[in-house]
Design an enzyme around this catalytic site. Structure first.
Site, PDB file in Angstrom:
ATOM      1  N   SER A   8      36.268  29.056  78.347  1.00 28.68           N
ATOM      2  CA  SER A   8      35.993  30.292  79.094  1.00 28.68           C
ATOM      3  C   SER A   8      34.547  30.683  78.822  1.00 28.68           C
ATOM      4  O   SER A   8      33.951  30.218  77.843  1.00 28.68           O
ATOM      5  CB  SER A   8      36.928  31.398  78.597  1.00 28.68           C
ATOM      6  OG  SER A   8      36.444  32.688  78.939  1.00 28.68           O
ATOM      7  N   TYR A  35      41.261  37.057  72.558  1.00 27.44           N
ATOM      8  CA  TYR A  35      40.936  36.005  73.538  1.00 27.44           C
ATOM      9  C   TYR A  35      39.565  35.407  73.210  1.00 27.44           C
ATOM     10  O   TYR A  35      39.389  34.189  73.222  1.00 27.44           O
ATOM     11  CB  TYR A  35      40.925  36.630  74.928  1.00 27.44           C
ATOM     12  CG  TYR A  35      40.774  35.685  76.082  1.00 27.44           C
ATOM     13  CD1 TYR A  35      39.528  35.401  76.626  1.00 27.44           C
ATOM     14  CD2 TYR A  35      41.896  35.098  76.663  1.00 27.44           C
ATOM     15  CE1 TYR A  35      39.395  34.551  77.711  1.00 27.44           C
ATOM     16  CE2 TYR A  35      41.773  34.251  77.754  1.00 27.44           C
ATOM     17  CZ  TYR A  35      40.524  33.992  78.267  1.00 27.44           C
ATOM     18  OH  TYR A  35      40.386  33.146  79.354  1.00 27.44           O
ATOM     19  N   LYS A  62      39.078  31.516  72.211  1.00 23.51           N
ATOM     20  CA  LYS A  62      38.250  30.638  73.048  1.00 23.51           C
ATOM     21  C   LYS A  62      37.042  30.104  72.279  1.00 23.51           C
ATOM     22  O   LYS A  62      36.601  28.981  72.512  1.00 23.51           O
ATOM     23  CB  LYS A  62      37.832  31.355  74.334  1.00 23.51           C
ATOM     24  CG  LYS A  62      39.006  31.636  75.280  1.00 23.51           C
ATOM     25  CD  LYS A  62      39.690  30.362  75.772  1.00 23.51           C
ATOM     26  CE  LYS A  62      40.736  30.652  76.822  1.00 23.51           C
ATOM     27  NZ  LYS A  62      41.427  29.460  77.351  1.00 23.51           N
TER      28      LYS A  62
HETATM   29  P1  NAP Z   1      47.483  32.363  84.880  1.00 16.67           P
HETATM   30  O1  NAP Z   1      47.259  32.548  86.335  1.00 16.67           O
HETATM   31  O2  NAP Z   1      48.050  33.468  84.071  1.00 16.67           O
HETATM   32  O3  NAP Z   1      48.366  31.025  84.671  1.00 16.67           O
HETATM   33  C1  NAP Z   1      48.667  30.597  83.372  1.00 16.67           C
HETATM   34  C2  NAP Z   1      49.876  29.701  83.455  1.00 16.67           C
HETATM   35  O4  NAP Z   1      50.191  29.251  82.127  1.00 16.67           O
HETATM   36  C3  NAP Z   1      51.089  30.467  83.979  1.00 16.67           C
HETATM   37  O5  NAP Z   1      51.825  29.679  84.877  1.00 16.67           O
HETATM   38  C4  NAP Z   1      51.868  30.729  82.703  1.00 16.67           C
HETATM   39  O6  NAP Z   1      53.258  30.851  82.926  1.00 16.67           O
HETATM   40  C5  NAP Z   1      51.567  29.486  81.894  1.00 16.67           C
HETATM   41  N1  NAP Z   1      51.864  29.697  80.477  1.00 16.67           N
HETATM   42  C6  NAP Z   1      51.670  30.820  79.766  1.00 16.67           C
HETATM   43  N2  NAP Z   1      52.112  30.650  78.509  1.00 16.67           N
HETATM   44  C7  NAP Z   1      52.589  29.380  78.426  1.00 16.67           C
HETATM   45  C8  NAP Z   1      53.197  28.622  77.386  1.00 16.67           C
HETATM   46  N3  NAP Z   1      53.417  29.145  76.171  1.00 16.67           N
HETATM   47  N4  NAP Z   1      53.577  27.347  77.650  1.00 16.67           N
HETATM   48  C9  NAP Z   1      53.371  26.807  78.879  1.00 16.67           C
HETATM   49  N5  NAP Z   1      52.815  27.491  79.921  1.00 16.67           N
HETATM   50  C10 NAP Z   1      52.428  28.764  79.679  1.00 16.67           C
HETATM   51  O7  NAP Z   1      46.111  31.991  84.157  1.00 16.67           O
HETATM   52  P2  NAP Z   1      44.842  31.204  84.725  1.00 16.67           P
HETATM   53  O8  NAP Z   1      43.845  32.192  85.223  1.00 16.67           O
HETATM   54  O9  NAP Z   1      45.288  30.097  85.600  1.00 16.67           O
HETATM   55  O10 NAP Z   1      44.265  30.623  83.338  1.00 16.67           O
HETATM   56  C11 NAP Z   1      44.553  29.307  82.933  1.00 16.67           C
HETATM   57  C12 NAP Z   1      43.616  28.988  81.788  1.00 16.67           C
HETATM   58  O11 NAP Z   1      42.280  29.222  82.201  1.00 16.67           O
HETATM   59  C13 NAP Z   1      43.818  29.866  80.558  1.00 16.67           C
HETATM   60  O12 NAP Z   1      43.586  29.115  79.384  1.00 16.67           O
HETATM   61  C14 NAP Z   1      42.720  30.928  80.689  1.00 16.67           C
HETATM   62  O13 NAP Z   1      42.346  31.459  79.436  1.00 16.67           O
HETATM   63  C15 NAP Z   1      41.635  30.111  81.275  1.00 16.67           C
HETATM   64  N6  NAP Z   1      40.584  30.836  81.997  1.00 16.67           N
HETATM   65  C16 NAP Z   1      40.896  31.641  83.056  1.00 16.67           C
HETATM   66  C17 NAP Z   1      39.842  32.256  83.756  1.00 16.67           C
HETATM   67  C18 NAP Z   1      40.083  33.171  84.931  1.00 16.67           C
HETATM   68  O14 NAP Z   1      39.122  33.870  85.339  1.00 16.67           O
HETATM   69  N7  NAP Z   1      41.268  33.210  85.508  1.00 16.67           N
HETATM   70  C19 NAP Z   1      38.530  32.031  83.372  1.00 16.67           C
HETATM   71  C20 NAP Z   1      38.276  31.229  82.256  1.00 16.67           C
HETATM   72  C21 NAP Z   1      39.316  30.624  81.590  1.00 16.67           C
HETATM   73  P3  NAP Z   1      53.905  32.324  83.053  1.00 16.67           P
HETATM   74  O15 NAP Z   1      52.846  33.319  83.461  1.00 16.67           O
HETATM   75  O16 NAP Z   1      54.994  32.225  84.057  1.00 16.67           O
HETATM   76  O17 NAP Z   1      54.405  32.654  81.664  1.00 16.67           O
HETATM   77  C1  GCO Z   2      38.475  39.300  81.475  1.00 16.79           C
HETATM   78  C2  GCO Z   2      38.794  38.061  82.252  1.00 16.79           C
HETATM   79  C3  GCO Z   2      38.165  36.870  81.570  1.00 16.79           C
HETATM   80  C4  GCO Z   2      38.524  35.621  82.322  1.00 16.79           C
HETATM   81  C5  GCO Z   2      37.825  34.437  81.761  1.00 16.79           C
HETATM   82  C6  GCO Z   2      36.347  34.530  81.924  1.00 16.79           C
HETATM   83  O1  GCO Z   2      39.321  40.218  81.449  1.00 16.79           O
HETATM   84  O2  GCO Z   2      37.360  39.334  80.936  1.00 16.79           O
HETATM   85  O3  GCO Z   2      40.181  37.887  82.400  1.00 16.79           O
HETATM   86  O4  GCO Z   2      38.543  36.795  80.236  1.00 16.79           O
HETATM   87  O5  GCO Z   2      39.875  35.387  82.299  1.00 16.79           O
HETATM   88  O6  GCO Z   2      38.218  34.100  80.485  1.00 16.79           O
HETATM   89  O7  GCO Z   2      35.812  33.254  81.619  1.00 16.79           O
END
Ligand code: NAP
Ligand code: GCO
Length: 269
Positions: free
Chosen positions: A148, A161, A165
């Site tokens: 992230s 978080y 990360k």
């Molecule tokens: P999301 O939309 O909340 O999807 C996360 C998925 O992971 C959901 O399907 C969730 O299932 C599943 N999950 C949660 N806990 C789990 C567990 N213990 N075992 C297996 N599956 C599990 O999140 P996302 O935005 O796609 O994020 C995915 C990854 O990218 C995360 O590591 C997040 O930190 C990272 N990330 C996200 C962003 C962003 O802006 N969205 C940016 C940087 C990094 P349920 O919700 O049904 O429990």
């Molecule tokens: C927040 C956001 C971020 C993103 C991501 C950014 O509330 O700041 O959810 O944490 O998920 O990790 O890279």
């Protein structure tokens, strides 16, 4: 060695993607499958994992569902053994599952901390460690951790978080050092702000959505599918000599310290 576009094919590869029932994980799975991999879709939510598989199969892509909780290490170990028993190998791990809790430190208690650390850091190590077993045996592997912008920076309100990360960077570099001689590369992808369910609470509410835009040189949030290219690069022959790397896919946010819209350039006119 392949050349040109053939460097990016994943034909014959088996890839496990965690947290892939929706969001970034599902996009990663779609991209790897479109590049030729057989994709194993994990999620804690079995219904979402099965729906994701059906969606990929409807596009003629190769996929199967293996639901488990990434924090349940015995279940992770059994799932890895099952995947290898059925597919003969495991080449790629997209270590993606993660959660987020947004609370100030005063109310960000130890239950919150332990929950986020368990899923975003400890289980990320546990899943990578189990996947490294078949990869070591076949002398080939690609481990890609989802980091992230919060892995190399921070903001108020997401302390557990940020810590988790930052730890993902450590796991990435440490495992790259130790697993390199076994032909396993270990890298991370650091997404910026992506339009997924994780962020739906902060979208369209107040100033947060615009604050992100104002600090992103490309001046927008990204779609999950914009992360696929980085995943295919690191998972394929194209990334054969890249390991221990954190590839930011953030619209320039971490390269920029200032507001990027209508900023006073600080120079004499
Ligand atoms: P999301 O939309 O909340 O999807 C996360 C998925 O992971 C959901 O399907 C969730 O299932 C599943 N999950 C949660 N806990 C789990 C567990 N213990 N075992 C297996 N599956 C599990 O999140 P996302 O935005 O796609 O994020 C995915 C990854 O990218 C995360 O590591 C997040 O930190 C990272 N990330 C996200 C962003 C962003 O802006 N969205 C940016 C940087 C990094 P349920 O919700 O049904 O429990
Ligand atoms: C927040 C956001 C971020 C993103 C991501 C950014 O509330 O700041 O959810 O944490 O998920 O990790 O890279």
């Amino acid at each position: 060695m392949a050349s040109g576009i053939e460097l990016f094919t994943l034909k014959g590869r088996v890839a496990l993607v965690t947290g892939a029932g929706r969001g970034i994980g599902f996009s990663f799975a779609k991209g790897l499958a479109a590049a030729g991999a057989h994709v194993v879709i994990n999620d804690i939510n079995a219904d979402n994992a099965n729906s994701a598989v059906e969606s990929l199969r409807s596009e003629g892509l190769s996929a199967e569902a293996v639901p488990f909780d990434v924090t349940d290490n015995p279940a992770v170990a059994a799932a890895v053994d099952d995947i290898v028993a059925r597919n003969g190998r495991l080449d790629i791990l997209m270590n993606n599952a993660g959660i987020l809790i947004r609370k100030p430190i005063e109310t960000h208690d130890m239950d919150d901390w332990n929950k986020v650390i368990a899923i975003n850091l400890s289980s990320l190590y546990g899943v990578a460690r189990e996947c490294a077993r078949p990869m070591r045996a076949q002398k080939y592997g690609r481990i890609i951790n989802t980091a992230s912008v919060m892995a190399i920076s921070s903001r108020p309100g997401v302390i557990s978080y940020v810590a988790a990360k930052h730890g993902v960077v450590g796991i990435t570099r440490g495992m790259a050092s130790e697993l390199g001689p076994d032909g396993i590369t270990v890298n991370a992808i650091g997404p910026g702000y992506i339009l997924t369910d994780m962020n739906k609470k902060v979208l369209g509410t107040g100033t947060f959505e615009q604050q992100v835009i104002d600090r992103t040189p490309l001046a927008r949030w990204a779609e999950p599918d914009e992360l696929q290219g980085a995943a295919i690069f690191l998972a394929s022959e194209a990334g054969s000599f890249v390991t221990g790397h954190v590839l930011m896919v953030d619209g320039g946010m971490t390269a920029n310290a200032f507001l990027t819209q209508s900023v006073d350039l600080g120079v004499a006119s």
